[in-house]
Design a protein around this motif. Structure first.
Motif, PDB file in Angstrom:
ATOM      1  N   GLY A  48      -8.766   1.362   2.818  1.00 18.94           N
ATOM      2  CA  GLY A  48     -10.057   1.116   2.159  1.00 18.94           C
ATOM      3  C   GLY A  48     -10.679  -0.208   2.563  1.00 18.94           C
ATOM      4  N   PRO A  69      -4.607   0.593  -8.929  1.00 18.95           N
ATOM      5  CA  PRO A  69      -3.627  -0.445  -8.589  1.00 18.95           C
ATOM      6  C   PRO A  69      -2.183   0.025  -8.819  1.00 18.95           C
ATOM      7  CG  PRO A  69      -5.460  -1.428  -9.752  1.00 18.95           C
ATOM      8  CD  PRO A  69      -5.680   0.049  -9.781  1.00 18.95           C
ATOM      9  N   LYS A  72      -1.112   1.855  -5.893  1.00 23.97           N
ATOM     10  CA  LYS A  72      -0.895   0.946  -4.755  1.00 23.97           C
ATOM     11  C   LYS A  72       0.444   0.205  -4.850  1.00 23.97           C
ATOM     12  CE  LYS A  72      -4.616  -1.204  -2.848  1.00 23.97           C
ATOM     13  NZ  LYS A  72      -5.837  -2.054  -2.900  1.00 23.97           N
ATOM     14  N   GLU A  73       1.039   0.239  -6.034  1.00 23.01           N
ATOM     15  CA  GLU A  73       2.378  -0.361  -6.152  1.00 23.01           C
ATOM     16  C   GLU A  73       3.397   0.421  -5.335  1.00 23.01           C
ATOM     17  OE1 GLU A  73       3.869  -1.615  -9.939  1.00 23.01           O
ATOM     18  OE2 GLU A  73       1.855  -1.872 -10.739  1.00 23.01           O
ATOM     19  N   VAL A  77       2.525  -2.651   2.849  1.00 23.82           N
ATOM     20  CA  VAL A  77       1.627  -2.756   4.003  1.00 23.82           C
ATOM     21  C   VAL A  77       1.958  -3.964   4.875  1.00 23.82           C
ATOM     22  CG1 VAL A  77      -0.792  -3.015   4.711  1.00 23.82           C
ATOM     23  CG2 VAL A  77      -0.249  -1.687   2.678  1.00 23.82           C
ATOM     24  N   LEU A  97       4.208 -11.830  -6.678  1.00 23.64           N
ATOM     25  CA  LEU A  97       4.625 -10.439  -6.452  1.00 23.64           C
ATOM     26  C   LEU A  97       5.204  -9.819  -7.726  1.00 23.64           C
ATOM     27  CD1 LEU A  97       6.173 -10.890  -2.897  1.00 23.64           C
ATOM     28  CD2 LEU A  97       4.016  -9.786  -3.457  1.00 23.64           C
ATOM     29  N   MET A 100       2.473  -8.626  -9.678  1.00 26.83           N
ATOM     30  CA  MET A 100       1.722  -7.531  -9.034  1.00 26.83           C
ATOM     31  C   MET A 100       2.480  -6.191  -9.103  1.00 26.83           C
ATOM     32  SD  MET A 100      -1.038  -8.322  -6.958  1.00 26.83           S
ATOM     33  CE  MET A 100      -2.014  -9.737  -6.590  1.00 26.83           C
ATOM     34  N   TYR A 101       3.811  -6.270  -8.898  1.00 26.32           N
ATOM     35  CA  TYR A 101       4.612  -5.035  -8.772  1.00 26.32           C
ATOM     36  C   TYR A 101       5.658  -4.955  -9.883  1.00 26.32           C
ATOM     37  CZ  TYR A 101       2.832  -4.938  -3.959  1.00 26.32           C
ATOM     38  OH  TYR A 101       2.035  -4.924  -2.858  1.00 26.32           O
TER      39      TYR A 101
END
Lengths: 283, 226
Positions: A48, A69, A72-73, A77, A97, A100-101
């Motif tokens: 994207g 999101p 996306k976990e 990448v 991180l 985020m995850y």
């Protein structure tokens, strides 16, 4: 299916992308091609980062626009032109991180940094190319991702580091829920890793084949002008003019071995195939 | 979004030396002029502008590609940037007032609380306006190219404000100063209440400016290709 691109098109005027790709669970799919062939544009479309003019992209069974999101976990990448937070240290990334995850494993991340000699206290901008590449992959592997999108993860690395990185990926693929889409312009790196290959040239997929088929059934015929004139060309998919005559890429090597025993046939490798497909004339 | 906020906080903490320099300069000016007003302005401007540096850092070496591949979205990125900017402005404001009070105590300067608050609030709105212009421009053009755009935008804003003022007062003969004095005369006589109303008005202006800027940034980010 982890990832599906269907007729994804992007027109930059001088360059046009038009590709369809699938990545299945339990499989490593390679995207190979020369520089400027469209590999990075494909990866950017998947992530994207650019907006295709038409076509469909599905990830984890969802349209790209519906990816949250949380989805996306499940994605790891590595992009060759994207560095991590260069101005921070590897240990600073832990809290980022972790936030985020949900599945981020601090222990695993630190252990891998130690294992691959990544300094935790040094600014990332001062890392060598190899260290940066390894850190990017460690991050991608740190949160139990189901799909890895790796654009040239081995770029700029020496053969030892390339092998280390490929070993990390083999270990990751021990779980067959997972899948990888990986590109490299050093395709020999990928021959021992990928289950199937997409060959891209000028933004177009020119070959999609399983690795086993590619390595066992594809071959290169070295033909003189006379041989070229008389040979049955139905299984020749690309031809390149050479000083001595012609190099012909076939996807039925056995046919020519049986019917033309006097013709020199080489097994070749993926790089050789790309050269003939890109520089030669395709059927 | 929490991860992005932590990342920006870490970037700002990396620049803590700049904050110390701001305090030292502020202290120097306060000591030599026996006045903390300049220190208040200086600290607010320097600290607040740090929020803008986070966009520049995000952009270094393809950093935005990395950020957008993390579990976030373009929309969340913009929201986070404005939330962080607002929090940073608030912290800068509070830090400036506290530091000025402490400097006053330290150097034996008679500090007028109202003046410090007004000075800090005024600077916060000023720097908030700068950030409101700079954030969308940096998102649109990147750090390098945005400089010219920022220069032109600031010039355009100045022309609009000065031109608008002249237009209203000289062409339409509207007595803006008189209107302002009229509004001020209607404020409660208590100094605390006056300070609160002025600070509240500044805050309202700031929120409106940042909200308008957010809309522009959001539209830019939703269209930007990397």
């Amino acid at each position: 299916m982890l990832l599906k691109l269907e007729n994804v098109k992007k027109d930059y005027g001088t360059f046009k992308l038009d590709c369809s790709i699938e990545v299945k669970r339990g499989q490593v799919t390679g995207l190979v091609g020369s520089n400027g062939a469209g590999k990075s544009t494909t990866f950017k479309s998947i992530l994207g980062l650019i907006f295709p003019d038409s076509g469909d992209i599905e990830m984890f069974g969802k349209k790209l626009n519906d990816i949250t999101p949380e989805d996306k976990e499940k994605l790891g990448v590595v992009l060759t032109e994207a560095n991590t937070f260069d101005y921070l240290r590897a240990k600073d990334l832990v809290s980022i991180l972790k936030a985020m995850y949900k599945s981020f494993s601090e222990t695993d991340y630190i252990a891998k940094c130690h294992q691959y000699k990544i300094p935790l206290d040094k600014n990332i901008k001062d890392f060598s190319t190899g260290m940066k590449a390894k850190l990017k992959l460690i991050i991608a592997l740190s949160h139990d991702a189901e799909l890895l999108i790796l654009d040239e993860p081995t770029a700029g690395l020496d053969v030892i580091m390339r092998n280390e990185l490929l070993d990390m990926l083999r270990e990751y693929m021990e779980d067959d829920r997972r899948g990888i889409l990986i590109s490299s312009h050093i395709s020999t790196d990928l021959e021992g890793l990928c289950d199937d290959f997409y060959m891209i040239s000028n933004g177009e997929i020119i070959i999609h084949e399983e690795t086993d088929v590619l390595l066992s059934e594809y071959g290169i015929l070295k033909l003189t002008d006379d041989q070229y004139d008389t040979i049955d060309k139905q299984y020749i998919i690309a031809t390149k003019r050479e000083k001595f005559g012609y190099l012909c890429l076939t996807n039925q090597k056995d046919f020519y071995q049986e019917n033309y025993p006097q013709v020199a046939i080489e097994k070749g490798n993926i790089d050789d195939f790309i050269i003939i497909m890109v520089q030669g004339e395709r059927k | 979004m929490k991860g992005l906020l932590i990342k920006d906080l870490k970037i700002i903490l990396n620049q803590k030396k700049l904050f110390l320099v701001a305090v030292l300069f502020g202290a120097f000016f306060a000591y030599t002029n026996k006045d903390v007003t300049f220190a208040a302005t200086y600290i607010v401007i320097l600290m607040s502008m740090l929020a803008l540096t986070t966009i520049s850092y995000d952009d270094i070496n393809g950093g935005m590609l990395f950020i957008l591949s993390l579990p976030t979205t373009r929309k969340l990125y913009v929201i986070e940037k404005y939330l962080f900017t607002a929090l940073n402005l608030l912290c800068s404001c509070v830090a400036s007032i506290v530091i000025c009070m402490l400097l006053g105590q330290l150097f034996g300067i008679d500090v007028n609380t109202s003046t410090v608050i007004a000075s800090t609030a005024g600077s916060t709105v000023g720097v908030g306006l700068m950030l409101a212009v700079n954030i969308p421009l940096e998102l649109k053009f990147g750090v390098e190219k945005s400089r010219t755009a920022i220069f032109l935008s600031v010039a355009a804003i100045a022309v609009i404000i000065v031109g608008g003022y002249k237009l209203l007062t000289e062409v339409f003969h509207i007595d803006l100063k008189g209107m302002a004095m009229d509004v001020l005369s209607k404020l409660p006589s208590s100094q605390v209440a006056q300070d609160a109303i002025i600070a509240g008005a500044f805050l309202l202006v700031l929120v409106i400016i940042l909200a308008i800027s957010y809309v522009f940034s959001y539209k830019i980010m939703m269209k930007k290709e990397y």
